[in-house]
Design an enzyme around this catalytic site. Structure first.
Site: not given
Ligand code: PLP
Ligand SMILES: N[C@@H](CCOP(=O)(O)O)C(=O)O
Length: 463
Positions: A112
């Protein structure tokens, strides 16, 4: 470059407006009206460039007139300055055709940070220019919240309010959100799961009185700028393995579908991606949908990869928009069916589109644990449980001669209990976070109730 809503009925906006707006006013998500493309030569020229330069080239065509080149270069430089690895997103080889893309060297140890560090800078410049102040709202299953707080804490022009599901994030994730002392940071533990948090965030955006009163902005992957910044590492990793002269595949641990949607965008921009593989944990709604065509919500079951404990996958709406030939009414109908009955059926044409672009697989809890143990024993790489879900699914999808890149989305030290149980290693936090367990926490509990949450937020931001 202009941005349209996936439901077709919201105002068309510029990049900066879409970024500051968050959810479209018709409930949809903003996407670019057209996707810019690169020639093979332009892609080849990215190989060996610093990450920051690739970020500039990939993102610039989407910005329109919103930021000058100089402004944008400075924003990128600041965004990645605090990363703990010179390559920003290094590749590690796991097997002859299998590579791990480590996306956890940012300040909060999850992928993120790649987008959130950038968005923090973009917001600061845009809000400073406009002389505006906003309330950023975010829902998190653990990582988005900590990354957003890190990116926005202490900034004059924002309050940052994060809703997280009480008792359903790891202790490290919780402490990353509850220990910052800046007065513009507000962590709220909601009695519910991540889907509840995300639903309340969308409800707040759809409550126009509240939204306009507190000047709501969003930094979940609702926000197009989040997805865009994540497109960059698909280009940096693929070109370092020989693209565009050879195809590569990606496996992406998936929850809200933002990260893999970024891969889909990279493919549309001309990056020769062979397969994009969706990897889910036991909350496998996306895998089931690809198999059956029925998107059917079930109860969220807590797992050892808690950040992926999601059933309502927000960005799936963005790919549906393309799968339905950019027909906003068709998307709005499917989302209405989901809201009313907890399910919708994807049309045959749209399902064929999805299967043409994506494969999918799932990892059970036991398979995830076994993958952490096996990976450590064979390669010395300590995986976080989310990355392990990806590695397990990728191993089943490997095609001889086509490099497979699995996204390692978080540092194992964010999930020490699950990792130690699986492979006997207790991964250490970086030195700068060594006192995380001693820092005092600041958090407010709240019911999963829109009115109660809105009242609490107004109280917090006016204090
Ligand atoms: C460590 C981790 N892996 C994978 C994901 C999945 O990613 P996305 O929500 O973009 O599919 C998340 C949350 O979004 C996460 O925090
Ligand atoms: N896995 C995410 C969930 C939120 O996803 P987002 O990519 O829409 O912000 C988290 O860690 O909060």
């Amino acid at each position: 470059m202009q941005y349209v809503s996936t439901r077709g009925k919201a105002p068309i906006l510029s990049f900066e407006e879409a970024m500051l707006t968050g959810l479209a006013r018709d409930g949809g998500l903003y996407v670019p009206e057209t996707i810019p493309t690169f020639t093979a030569d332009e892609i080849a020229a990215m190989a060996g460039q610093p990450y920051e330069e690739i970020a500039f080239r990939v993102m610039k065509p989407y910005l329109g007139e919103s930021f000058t080149d100089d402004e944008f270069r400075q924003i990128i430089a600041k965004a990645y300055d605090g990363f703990g690895h010179d390559a920003r997103a290094p590749l590690v080889q796991l097997g002859p055709d299998h590579f791990l893309l480590e996306l956890f060297h940012g300040p909060t140890l999850a992928f993120k940070d790649f987008a959130m560090q950038m968005i923090g800078q973009l917001f600061e410049v845009a809000l400073g220019r406009r002389g505006e102040r906003v309330t950023i709202i975010g829902a998190t299953s653990g990582d988005t919240g900590s990354a957003a707080i890190e990116a926005f804490r202490g900034l004059d022009a924002v309050d940052v309010v994060i809703l997280f599901p009480q008792g359903r994030v790891s202790e490290v994730q919780r402490r990353q959100m509850t220990t910052p002392s800046e007065s513009n940071v507000h962590a709220i533990a909601v009695e519910g799961d991540f889907d509840d948090c995300q639903a309340r965030v969308k409800d707040m955006f759809n409550d126009f009185d509240f939204r306009d009163r507190v000047k709501l902005a969003g930094v979940n992957s609702i926000n197009w700028a989040r997805v865009l910044a994540q497109v960059v590492y698909y280009f940096s990793s693929a070109t370092s393995l020989g693209a565009p002269h050879r195809k590569v595949s990606f496996t992406v641990p998936t929850g809200n579908f933002g990260d893999i949607f970024a891969g889909f965008v990279a493919q549309k921009m001309g990056l020769p991606i062979d397969r994009l593989v969706i990897a889910t944990n036991q909350n496998d709604i996306l895998h089931r949908t690809l198999q059956s065509g029925a998107y059917t919500k079930e109860a969220v079951v807590p797992s050892i990869s808690p950040s992926m404990d999601i059933q309502v996958s927000s960005n799936f709406e963005r790919v549906l928009f393309d799968a339905y030939g950019r027909d906003g009414e068709a998307v709005a109908q499917q989302m209405a069916d989901l809201g009313q009955g907890g399910a919708f059926r994807v049309s045959q044409g749209a399902l064929e589109f999805l299967r043409e672009h994506f494969d999918s697989g799932r990892a059970s809890e036991d398979e995830t644990t076994a993958t952490i143990a096996r990976s450590f024993a064979h390669t010395g790489e300590v995986l976080c449980p989310h990355s392990a879900v990806g590695v397990k699914v990728a191993e089943e999808a490997l095609q001889p001669g086509v490099p497979m890149i699995t996204l390692a989305t978080a540092h194992p030290a964010k999930f020490p209990a699950a990792v130690e149980a699986a492979c006997g290693v207790s991964p250490a936090l970086p030195k700068r976070m060594a006192d995380l367990y001693e820092r005092p926490e600041r958090v407010t509990d709240c019911a999963n109730d829109l009115a109660a949450l809105e009242a609490l937020i107004e109280e917090k931001i006016s204090a």
